[in-house]
Scaffold this motif. Structure first.
Motif, PDB file in Angstrom:
ATOM      1  N   ILE A  22     -42.472 -49.673  30.492  1.00  0.00           N
ATOM      2  CA  ILE A  22     -41.542 -48.645  29.996  1.00  0.00           C
ATOM      3  C   ILE A  22     -41.972 -47.260  30.463  1.00  0.00           C
ATOM      4  O   ILE A  22     -41.153 -46.468  30.933  1.00  0.00           O
ATOM      5  CB  ILE A  22     -41.461 -48.705  28.453  1.00  0.00           C
ATOM      6  N   SER A  33     -40.580 -59.309  32.132  1.00  0.00           N
ATOM      7  CA  SER A  33     -40.585 -59.340  30.669  1.00  0.00           C
ATOM      8  C   SER A  33     -40.696 -60.791  30.213  1.00  0.00           C
ATOM      9  O   SER A  33     -40.487 -61.721  30.990  1.00  0.00           O
ATOM     10  CB  SER A  33     -39.318 -58.695  30.105  1.00  0.00           C
ATOM     11  N   LEU A  52     -35.498 -52.844  28.930  1.00  0.00           N
ATOM     12  CA  LEU A  52     -35.966 -52.315  30.215  1.00  0.00           C
ATOM     13  C   LEU A  52     -34.806 -51.953  31.128  1.00  0.00           C
ATOM     14  O   LEU A  52     -34.862 -50.963  31.864  1.00  0.00           O
ATOM     15  CB  LEU A  52     -36.865 -53.359  30.891  1.00  0.00           C
TER      16      LEU A  52
END
Length: 376
Positions: free
Chosen positions: A214, A239, A248
């Protein structure tokens, strides 16, 4: 302007690429301890030359030459007869020179023993190599995915830079053949400058911690606005669940890959249709495969826009097949019929040989139907 210069300008080549950040300050800081030995050497030469001029009336050049031979303990010969007072001065000068020499060598060994000077010189050399890259990918964090991805990139001649804060990255890079690497925290401004991100095509962050991914996505998107980049970076990440994937993508990732989901899908497909998976493995996943598949975006100025699929004659023109169409609303139409309309923002999923797909790209991105195909 010569032809060579025009070609270099067209290809955006430069004869001497400079990194966006230099390590001159850090290098000068490491070289600072050498100032005192240099000053002492100069003073010793001045004292020696002055002594020989005053004591034995040497000419200036003879005095400098004699002082240099004496200070370095070479002692080829005396350039002129030296008086007893001059000999006492020479003995004293030799002892002082030995002390200065010993002190200088000890200081040099101490600086080299710390390793910081050598590390900075190596990193500085690496920054100049990275500065020559164009349209490369920046891969953040070393792990198993990075090892496999770098191997694929090397096979396909895709330039890349690996960045990771771990201190043993140089040894890792040598082991896994990373041609370019930077030891730094990937989300910092310094790291972005060191990896020459301004000339990169995109960034791939493969941290197991979603917070790192992130932070990197946000940093890159802000940097993109800061340098007023015309073409957005292509950002990929990984992920472990659908919630993180959605988050995301909202933050600015173009593509989010879930390794566990991909493995499950592949295992499921292999268990249900093993022959089909073997076929895909043979023809689509290999580098030198005779068959390729690619999604091609239809630009607003394309001549095939607002035409029916059968009206484009792409099959006859390029010897490739459109096996799917994705519209502007992301709705996918598999195996479209000939009367399917190609609208604004459409993407064509094309299958064929590498050459036929390249030709399809050229045809689709033309403003007018190519002359050689107008009668097809």
């Amino acid at each position: 302007m010569s032809l060579l210069k025009k070609i270099k300008k067209f290809l955006n080549w430069s004869s001497f690429a400079k990194p966006e950040i230099n390590l001159n300050t850090e290098l000068y800081e490491q070289l600072r301890p050498f100032r005192l030995p240099l000053i002492l050497v100069v003073l010793m030469m001045m004292v020696g030359a002055t002594g020989y001029v005053l004591i034995d009336n040497f000419s200036l050049i003879d005095a400098i030459y004699q002082a240099g031979m004496t200070f370095t303990t070479v002692g080829f010969t005396e350039v002129a007869p030296i008086s007893p007072a001059g000999r006492l001065f020479t003995i004293t000068f030799i002892l002082l020179g030995f002390c200065v020499f010993t002190f200088s060598i000890g200081l040099l060994i101490e600086v080299l023993k710390k390793g910081a000077l050598v590390s900075i010189i190596k990193e500085r050399r690496m920054l100049y190599k990275v500065a020559r890259l164009k349209n490369h990918f920046v891969i953040c964090y070393h792990n198993l995915y990075t090892i496999e991805l770098s191997a694929q990139f090397r096979e396909n001649h895709i330039p890349f830079v690996v960045i990771d804060p771990r201190e043993d990255l140089p040894e890792i890079a040598e082991k896994y053949k990373y041609p370019y690497y930077i030891v730094a925290q990937p989300h910092t401004k310094t790291a972005l400058l060191k990896t020459h991100l301004s000339s990169a095509k995109g960034l791939i962050t493969l941290s197991s911690n979603i917070a790192d991914n992130i932070a990197l996505i946000a940093t890159v998107r802000l940097y993109e606005k800061e340098i007023d980049r015309k073409r957005p970076y292509f950002i990929m990440t990984n992920s472990d669940n659908d919630d993180d994937t959605e988050r995301l993508k909202k933050l600015g990732a173009n593509s989010v890959v879930s390794p566990s989901k991909l493995v499950a899908q592949r295992l499921s497909a292999m268990s249900v249709r093993p022959d089909m998976e073997n076929l895909l493995e043979q023809f689509l996943y290999k580098k030198d495969s005779p068959i390729d598949i690619e999604e091609i975006s239809v630009p607003d100025y394309s001549w095939i826009r607002f035409k029916r699929l059968k009206e484009t004659n792409l099959r006859n023109i390029t010897n490739s097949d459109v096996v799917g169409i994705r519209d502007v609303n992301n709705k996918f139409i598999p195996m479209p019929r000939g009367d399917t309309l190609i609208g604004t923002g459409t993407k064509l999923l094309v299958i064929g040989t590498a050459e036929s797909i390249r030709l399809t790209k050229r045809v689709v991105k033309s403003k007018q139907k190519p002359e050689e195909f107008k009668y097809v």
